[in-house]
Design a protein around this motif. Structure first.
Motif, PDB file in Angstrom:
ATOM      1  N   LEU A  86       0.833  -1.208   0.000  1.00 51.82           N
ATOM      2  CA  LEU A  86       0.000   0.000   0.000  1.00 51.82           C
ATOM      3  C   LEU A  86       0.868   1.259   0.000  1.00 51.82           C
ATOM      4  CD1 LEU A  86      -2.785  -1.089   2.518  1.00 51.82           C
ATOM      5  CD2 LEU A  86      -3.011  -0.827   0.048  1.00 51.82           C
ATOM      6  N   VAL A  87       1.961   1.247   0.761  1.00 52.28           N
ATOM      7  CA  VAL A  87       2.862   2.409   0.771  1.00 52.28           C
ATOM      8  C   VAL A  87       3.507   2.576  -0.595  1.00 52.28           C
ATOM      9  CG1 VAL A  87       4.983   3.330   1.780  1.00 52.28           C
ATOM     10  CG2 VAL A  87       3.271   2.260   3.257  1.00 52.28           C
ATOM     11  N   ARG A  88       3.897   1.497  -1.225  1.00 49.71           N
ATOM     12  CA  ARG A  88       4.516   1.578  -2.548  1.00 49.71           C
ATOM     13  C   ARG A  88       3.545   2.177  -3.575  1.00 49.71           C
ATOM     14  NH1 ARG A  88       8.785  -0.691  -5.143  1.00 49.71           N
ATOM     15  NH2 ARG A  88       9.359  -1.833  -3.272  1.00 49.71           N
ATOM     16  N   ASP A  89       2.246   1.807  -3.432  1.00 54.85           N
ATOM     17  CA  ASP A  89       1.251   2.324  -4.369  1.00 54.85           C
ATOM     18  C   ASP A  89       0.769   3.725  -4.005  1.00 54.85           C
ATOM     19  OD1 ASP A  89       1.468  -0.057  -5.687  1.00 54.85           O
ATOM     20  OD2 ASP A  89      -0.330  -0.952  -4.819  1.00 54.85           O
ATOM     21  N   GLY A  90       1.273   4.265  -2.917  1.00 55.20           N
ATOM     22  CA  GLY A  90       0.920   5.622  -2.530  1.00 55.20           C
ATOM     23  C   GLY A  90      -0.334   5.732  -1.707  1.00 55.20           C
ATOM     24  N   ASP A  91      -0.920   4.616  -1.298  1.00 52.86           N
ATOM     25  CA  ASP A  91      -2.147   4.631  -0.494  1.00 52.86           C
ATOM     26  C   ASP A  91      -1.753   4.616   0.976  1.00 52.86           C
ATOM     27  OD1 ASP A  91      -4.714   4.560   0.367  1.00 52.86           O
ATOM     28  OD2 ASP A  91      -5.301   2.770  -0.778  1.00 52.86           O
ATOM     29  N   LEU A  92      -1.161   5.711   1.436  1.00 54.51           N
ATOM     30  CA  LEU A  92      -0.655   5.784   2.801  1.00 54.51           C
ATOM     31  C   LEU A  92      -1.787   5.836   3.815  1.00 54.51           C
ATOM     32  CD1 LEU A  92       2.060   5.886   4.228  1.00 54.51           C
ATOM     33  CD2 LEU A  92       1.931   8.377   4.204  1.00 54.51           C
ATOM     34  N   LYS A  93      -2.904   6.409   3.417  1.00 52.05           N
ATOM     35  CA  LYS A  93      -4.038   6.491   4.322  1.00 52.05           C
ATOM     36  C   LYS A  93      -4.566   5.104   4.668  1.00 52.05           C
ATOM     37  CE  LYS A  93      -8.626   8.600   4.711  1.00 52.05           C
ATOM     38  NZ  LYS A  93      -9.637   9.440   4.026  1.00 52.05           N
ATOM     39  N   GLU A  94      -4.683   4.222   3.652  1.00 50.86           N
ATOM     40  CA  GLU A  94      -5.158   2.858   3.896  1.00 50.86           C
ATOM     41  C   GLU A  94      -4.145   2.074   4.726  1.00 50.86           C
ATOM     42  OE1 GLU A  94      -7.733  -0.376   3.804  1.00 50.86           O
ATOM     43  OE2 GLU A  94      -8.062   1.722   3.235  1.00 50.86           O
ATOM     44  N   ALA A  95      -2.864   2.319   4.481  1.00 51.45           N
ATOM     45  CA  ALA A  95      -1.832   1.640   5.246  1.00 51.45           C
ATOM     46  C   ALA A  95      -1.914   2.022   6.714  1.00 51.45           C
ATOM     47  CB  ALA A  95      -0.451   1.970   4.680  1.00 51.45           C
ATOM     48  N   ARG A  96      -2.153   3.353   6.990  1.00 51.38           N
ATOM     49  CA  ARG A  96      -2.265   3.781   8.391  1.00 51.38           C
ATOM     50  C   ARG A  96      -3.519   3.198   9.033  1.00 51.38           C
ATOM     51  NH1 ARG A  96      -0.028   8.927   6.416  1.00 51.38           N
ATOM     52  NH2 ARG A  96       2.023   9.219   7.401  1.00 51.38           N
ATOM     53  N   ARG A  97      -4.600   3.001   8.252  1.00 51.08           N
ATOM     54  CA  ARG A  97      -5.820   2.396   8.812  1.00 51.08           C
ATOM     55  C   ARG A  97      -5.557   0.953   9.252  1.00 51.08           C
ATOM     56  NH1 ARG A  97      -9.929  -0.828   7.471  1.00 51.08           N
ATOM     57  NH2 ARG A  97      -9.032  -1.280   5.418  1.00 51.08           N
ATOM     58  N   ILE A  98      -4.846   0.227   8.403  1.00 53.81           N
ATOM     59  CA  ILE A  98      -4.521  -1.158   8.745  1.00 53.81           C
ATOM     60  C   ILE A  98      -3.602  -1.195   9.953  1.00 53.81           C
ATOM     61  CG2 ILE A  98      -3.339  -3.219   7.896  1.00 53.81           C
ATOM     62  CD1 ILE A  98      -4.370  -2.514   5.121  1.00 53.81           C
ATOM     63  N   ARG A  99      -2.674  -0.238  10.023  1.00 50.18           N
ATOM     64  CA  ARG A  99      -1.761  -0.172  11.162  1.00 50.18           C
ATOM     65  C   ARG A  99      -2.531  -0.006  12.456  1.00 50.18           C
ATOM     66  NH1 ARG A  99       0.998   5.511  12.559  1.00 50.18           N
ATOM     67  NH2 ARG A  99       1.430   5.075  14.763  1.00 50.18           N
ATOM     68  N   VAL A 100      -3.531   0.865  12.454  1.00 54.89           N
ATOM     69  CA  VAL A 100      -4.325   1.087  13.661  1.00 54.89           C
ATOM     70  C   VAL A 100      -5.176  -0.140  13.980  1.00 54.89           C
ATOM     71  CG1 VAL A 100      -6.145   2.496  14.665  1.00 54.89           C
ATOM     72  CG2 VAL A 100      -4.325   3.580  13.320  1.00 54.89           C
ATOM     73  N   ALA A 101      -5.749  -0.777  12.902  1.00 52.78           N
ATOM     74  CA  ALA A 101      -6.633  -1.924  13.123  1.00 52.78           C
ATOM     75  C   ALA A 101      -5.896  -3.093  13.750  1.00 52.78           C
ATOM     76  CB  ALA A 101      -7.280  -2.339  11.801  1.00 52.78           C
ATOM     77  N   PHE A 102      -4.635  -3.289  13.390  1.00 56.79           N
ATOM     78  CA  PHE A 102      -3.881  -4.446  13.881  1.00 56.79           C
ATOM     79  C   PHE A 102      -2.850  -4.056  14.936  1.00 56.79           C
ATOM     80  CE2 PHE A 102      -5.605  -6.046   9.969  1.00 56.79           C
ATOM     81  CZ  PHE A 102      -5.919  -7.364  10.271  1.00 56.79           C
ATOM     82  N   SER A 103      -2.970  -2.800  15.473  1.00 55.06           N
ATOM     83  CA  SER A 103      -2.113  -2.350  16.576  1.00 55.06           C
ATOM     84  C   SER A 103      -0.637  -2.498  16.254  1.00 55.06           C
ATOM     85  CB  SER A 103      -2.439  -3.128  17.868  1.00 55.06           C
ATOM     86  OG  SER A 103      -3.805  -2.980  18.209  1.00 55.06           O
ATOM     87  N   SER A 140       3.052  -1.266  15.811  1.00 50.31           N
ATOM     88  CA  SER A 140       3.805  -0.218  16.510  1.00 50.31           C
ATOM     89  C   SER A 140       4.270   0.859  15.534  1.00 50.31           C
ATOM     90  CB  SER A 140       5.013  -0.843  17.226  1.00 50.31           C
ATOM     91  OG  SER A 140       5.918  -1.379  16.268  1.00 50.31           O
ATOM     92  N   ASP A 141       4.478   2.083  16.069  1.00 55.60           N
ATOM     93  CA  ASP A 141       4.938   3.178  15.225  1.00 55.60           C
ATOM     94  C   ASP A 141       6.306   2.878  14.633  1.00 55.60           C
ATOM     95  OD1 ASP A 141       2.630   4.461  15.811  1.00 55.60           O
ATOM     96  OD2 ASP A 141       3.486   5.728  17.390  1.00 55.60           O
ATOM     97  N   ARG A 142       7.165   2.316  15.425  1.00 57.13           N
ATOM     98  CA  ARG A 142       8.517   2.041  14.939  1.00 57.13           C
ATOM     99  C   ARG A 142       8.481   1.036  13.783  1.00 57.13           C
ATOM    100  NH1 ARG A 142      13.595   2.755  16.790  1.00 57.13           N
ATOM    101  NH2 ARG A 142      15.163   1.204  16.128  1.00 57.13           N
ATOM    102  N   HIS A 143       7.627  -0.026  13.926  1.00 58.67           N
ATOM    103  CA  HIS A 143       7.531  -1.040  12.856  1.00 58.67           C
ATOM    104  C   HIS A 143       6.952  -0.426  11.586  1.00 58.67           C
ATOM    105  CE1 HIS A 143       6.028  -5.311  11.525  1.00 58.67           C
ATOM    106  NE2 HIS A 143       7.043  -4.869  10.811  1.00 58.67           N
ATOM    107  N   PHE A 144       5.879   0.374  11.761  1.00 61.30           N
ATOM    108  CA  PHE A 144       5.253   0.981  10.592  1.00 61.30           C
ATOM    109  C   PHE A 144       6.218   1.950   9.908  1.00 61.30           C
ATOM    110  CE2 PHE A 144       2.760   4.351   8.605  1.00 61.30           C
ATOM    111  CZ  PHE A 144       1.943   3.617   7.766  1.00 61.30           C
ATOM    112  N   CYS A 145       6.932   2.757  10.731  1.00 64.55           N
ATOM    113  CA  CYS A 145       7.872   3.705  10.149  1.00 64.55           C
ATOM    114  C   CYS A 145       9.010   2.983   9.432  1.00 64.55           C
ATOM    115  CB  CYS A 145       8.409   4.621  11.260  1.00 64.55           C
ATOM    116  SG  CYS A 145       9.455   5.966  10.632  1.00 64.55           S
ATOM    117  N   TRP A 146       9.468   1.855  10.005  1.00 63.03           N
ATOM    118  CA  TRP A 146      10.546   1.091   9.352  1.00 63.03           C
ATOM    119  C   TRP A 146      10.081   0.513   8.013  1.00 63.03           C
ATOM    120  CZ3 TRP A 146      11.337  -3.977   7.899  1.00 63.03           C
ATOM    121  CH2 TRP A 146      12.655  -4.325   7.563  1.00 63.03           C
ATOM    122  N   LEU A 147       8.815   0.032   7.953  1.00 63.96           N
ATOM    123  CA  LEU A 147       8.276  -0.478   6.682  1.00 63.96           C
ATOM    124  C   LEU A 147       8.155   0.649   5.668  1.00 63.96           C
ATOM    125  CD1 LEU A 147       5.444  -2.878   7.984  1.00 63.96           C
ATOM    126  CD2 LEU A 147       7.668  -3.523   7.038  1.00 63.96           C
TER     127      LEU A 147
END
Length: 831
Positions: A715-732, A734-741
């Motif tokens: 999703l980040v590669r395709d530019g859909d950062l909003k959807e990626a952040r939604r999934i991040r929140v849904a599956f808890s 961590s900020d560090r893991h999401f930022c590293w991805l």
């Protein structure tokens, strides 16, 4: 039993003799009610056919009754059954099975013991035949003949059928090819066995004879009148045709040539036409029998009682109510060894005379030089020995056999170089063969085999026939010359087990020594016979004696000892046998019984689990649940979830079914109070359902591993950062893991500007060293690497990092001025 030369009848340049075999006392034979098997086989006499006792209730029932005798007139069995149609024909096959054919197509087959082998209704018609005959059940059989391998039948519609293997479960019914010019009913019918072993139908219509198979037909029109009797020679090379004008014709099998034509001068056709070997044709009228030779010469024998003729390969058997006779050509060795046939001048006769004189001297008579003189005159001594041996083979009289063999042995002692066919071993084999033939010809056995018939049928065939007559002891002794003694002992044991009324211990004590005397013999049929007779203990002992593990397990399964069969299979250490036993038990037993049985056998349980894990996971789950092993059942359930796809062994197939299975597994772990696995599987279920959403599924096209990290990165590669952040929140996540991805995706895209912006964010949980490592991994320019190096604290480690990436630190005091100038110019040019 040997006919002297004075009783021989001359037919052309050969001799024929009539040998009396057996006398009968209470056998009533009529030519039409009797049928006999070839090779000295049994014969069956049909009782007067009539309606059954309940004829008033059912006027269509017919009682069929037969009495079966051996060739010596010994009663073998009685056969009786009911039929709804008249009997058309009855006869014997080559295996000595009595075949009865009825007009409605019913074929009943019995063996020598009276046991019904086959009872079926065969179809002898096609649709057009039914329309022609007007019968819904097909055209009726009007003529039929039984041959060695089956039957040949003619129907009321004019069709001719050949049936092979009539005693099997699937007899082959073949309609012969028809000649377009053939019209009318079949007036005569016969079956000819070709030299290749196949059969063809020989039949007559009008004044023509036809030879038909499935794919071909031959025909010939005869000038001597319409054929009324047909008979093929035993070898199938010739065919006898008796016409309505009293002419007897012998034609070749291909109907192309006429070998012999004889005028019988009788307006009445003979009741029976047969062959005496392949040399002469036989015609029988109620008062006499006529044998016609190849050149038209004939001899006659008078009979004052009805007779039945049976063609043999080397003669003719004649069965009457008084006895059994054999009419045959006198073999050439017998003629050569006869003193009166050739005036006593042949070498074989001289050898016999010399042997007799030598025996007289040995008994104390006066020596005589004529013995040696006779031997010197017998120049062809080897030929004389062979003649005596062959003549002994053809003789029926044991005394005459001994005379000829003694002469052969005497002459053999004078040979300096003994050929293989006249040496001591050849004489020994001849003596053994004659003992076997003499034992079979005895009246209590009643198989009058000739030497030629013995050579054609073989010793194993004789052993089977002796077994069928329940002469097991003689069969066992004869089988010592072959490799079939085990089969003889097996049939004897089966007969004892089935017929004996003694206790199991007594029966076992009687048959066990015989069974142990045959090495490697299987006891399967004997054990099954004991089980079917209700002798459970005897069957168990016989199964324990079985040496072959596979056969033993099969027997145990057949008698219902399933647990013992499984235990024996495990003890054999044969994996294939174990799996075969488990599969057999799975087919036979209910699931609850199988689970209970396997719970008592850990080794079998492990094999069953390993097999089901690869073939049937559903069955494995059910087995674990029924056995109370819920945790192992859940593991089997999870193996279905994380199953590999067909195209890529490293890719899991995640769909709605997988999500549902994860939910079931999570519930099962909840019942087991396993919170960790319950939570993990719940998240896995949500992740699978997320991967099946249309938006995410489109984004993940071509991604084999649909993990949470893979989804976020795509999703980040395709530019859909909003959807990626939604999934991040849904599956808890961590900020560090999401930022590293996020940083990994930007570095892999070489988007250095966005990566720098991410690093400069106020709440970025990643340090400069992480961005430096990503830049170095994905080949970032040195100027980008310098930006992250500058954010590191001024330590020796930073200097080492500068050196690793090929840069120098500005604040390093040990750097040289020329290099510092170049570095300042470089940084200035890049800013």
């Amino acid at each position: 039993m040997s006919a002297p030369p004075s009783e021989w009848e001359r037919l052309g340049n050969v001799h024929y003799h009539r040998r009396h075999l057996y006398s009968f006392s209470d056998v009533h034979v009529d030519g039409r009610n009797c049928a006999a098997a070839v090779n000295g086989g049994a014969f069956a006499v049909r009782s007067s056919a009539g309606k059954s006792a309940n004829a008033a209730a059912d006027s269509t029932r017919h009682a069929q009754q037969f009495t079966v005798y051996s060739a010596s007139g010994v009663h073998l069995c009685d056969i009786a059954y009911q039929s709804s149609c008249e009997l058309v024909a009855h006869g014997w096959t080559g295996e000595e099975l009595l075949v009865c054919v009825h007009g409605d197509g019913r074929v009943v087959v019995h063996d020598l013991g009276g046991r019904k082998v086959r009872d079926a209704r065969l179809s002898f018609s096609r649709r057009e035949d039914e329309e022609k005959s007007g019968a819904r059940g097909g055209a009726a059989i009007v003529r039929c003949e039984v041959w060695g391998g089956g039957i040949v039948a003619a129907t009321s519609a004019g069709a001719v059928f050949l049936v092979a293997d009539v005693h099997t479960e699937a007899p082959r019914v073949t309609r012969t090819k028809e000649d377009a010019s053939a019209r009318g009913a079949v007036s005569a019918l016969h079956a000819r066995v070709t030299p290749e072993g196949t059969a063809e139908a020989i039949f007559a219509r009008g004044d023509s004879v036809f030879a038909a198979r499935e794919r071909g037909v031959r025909s010939r029109r005869l000038a001597g009148g319409a054929p009324v009797r047909l008979c093929a020679s035993p070898s199938g090379r010739f065919l006898t045709v008796f016409t309505s004008l009293g002419k007897m014709l012998v034609v070749t099998a291909d109907l192309s040539e006429t070998a012999t034509e004889f005028d019988a001068k009788s307006a009445t056709p003979p009741e029976q036409v047969a062959w005496c070997g392949d040399d002469a044709t036989v015609m029988y009228w109620p008062t006499h029998l006529m044998i016609v030779g190849p050149h038209g010469s004939f001899i006659s024998y008078a009979y004052d009682t009805p007779a039945r003729l049976v063609s043999e390969v080397d003669g003719l058997r004649v069965i009457t109510s008084r006895g059994h006779e054999l009419v045959s050509r006198v073999p050439d060795p017998v003629v050569a060894a006869s003193r009166s046939a050739r005036g006593g001048t042949s070498p074989a006769v001289a050898l016999q005379d010399a042997a007799e004189r030598f025996a007289a001297v040995a008994r104390g008579s006066t020596p005589d030089d004529e013995s040696d003189a006779a031997l010197r005159e017998a120049r062809a001594l080897e030929s004389a020995i062979q003649t005596c041996v062959r003549a002994a083979c053809h003789e029926f009289d044991a005394k005459r056999q001994a005379e000829l063999l003694r002469a052969a042995r005497f002459g053999n002692s004078y040979l300096q170089r003994k050929p293989r066919n006249v040496d001591c071993w050849a004489l020994h084999k001849t003596c053994a063969m004659l003992r076997i033939l003499n034992a079979a010809r005895a009246p209590e056995v009643g198989i009058p085999l000739t030497y030629a018939q013995y050579c054609c049928a073989g010793l194993e065939n004789l052993v089977k026939r002796l077994d069928a007559r329940k002469h097991h002891l003689l069969a066992s002794r004869v089988s010592e010359f072959t490799r079939g003694r085990g089969r003889v002992v097996e049939r004897w044991a089966v007969s004892n087990v089935a017929a004996s009324s003694e206790p199991d211990d007594a029966v076992l004590g009687r048959i066990k020594p015989k069974l142990e005397s045959v090495r490697g013999m299987s006891h399967g049929k004997i054990a099954l016979a004991a089980h079917q007779s209700g002798r459970r203990e005897l069957a168990r002992h016989l199964i324990d004696m079985e040496q072959n593990s596979s056969a033993q397990v099969s027997l145990l399964a057949a008698v219902g000892a399933d647990e013992t069969a499984l235990r024996k299979a495990i003890e054999s250490r044969d994996a294939d046998l174990m799996y075969a036993t488990l599969l057999n038990l799975q087919r036979k037993m209910t699931f609850q019984d199988l689970a209970s049985l396997l719970s008592r056998n850990p080794q079998a349980k492990a094999l069953f689990v390993a097999f089901c894990r690869r073939t049937d996971v559903e069955l494995l789950k059910s087995f674990f649940y029924s056995a109370g092993e819920t945790a192992r059942g859940v593991q089997a359930l999870l193996s279905q979830v994380f199953r590999a796809s067909d195209r890529d062994a490293e890719a899991y197939v995640w769909d709605e079914t997988s999500a549902s299975l994860c939910g079931q597994a999570s519930m099962m772990y909840g019942k087991l109070k396993d919170a960790f696995h319950e939570r993990v599987l719940d998240e896995t279920q949500r992740l699978i359902r997320l991967g099946t959403e249309t938006r995410v599924e489109n984004a993940l096209g071509g991604v084999p591993q649909k993990s949470l990290a893979a989804i976020v990165k795509r999703l980040v590669r395709d530019g859909d950062l909003k959807e990626a952040r939604r999934i991040r929140v849904a599956f808890s996540m961590s900020d560090r893991h999401f930022c590293w991805l996020h940083a990994t995706v930007l570095a892999s895209k070489c988007d250095w500007r966005a990566l720098e912006a991410l690093a400069n964010e106020r709440n970025c949980p990643l340090g400069a060293l992480t961005f430096l490592e990503l830049g170095e991994r994905f080949g970032a320019p040195k100027v980008e690497l310098a930006k992250y190096l500058a954010k590191l604290p001024n330590t020796p480690e930073r200097a080492a990092l500068y050196h690793e990436v090929g840069l120098e630190d500005k604040v390093t005091r040990e750097e040289s001025q020329p290099f510092a100038t170049k570095a300042a110019g470089f940084f200035g040019g890049g800013s």
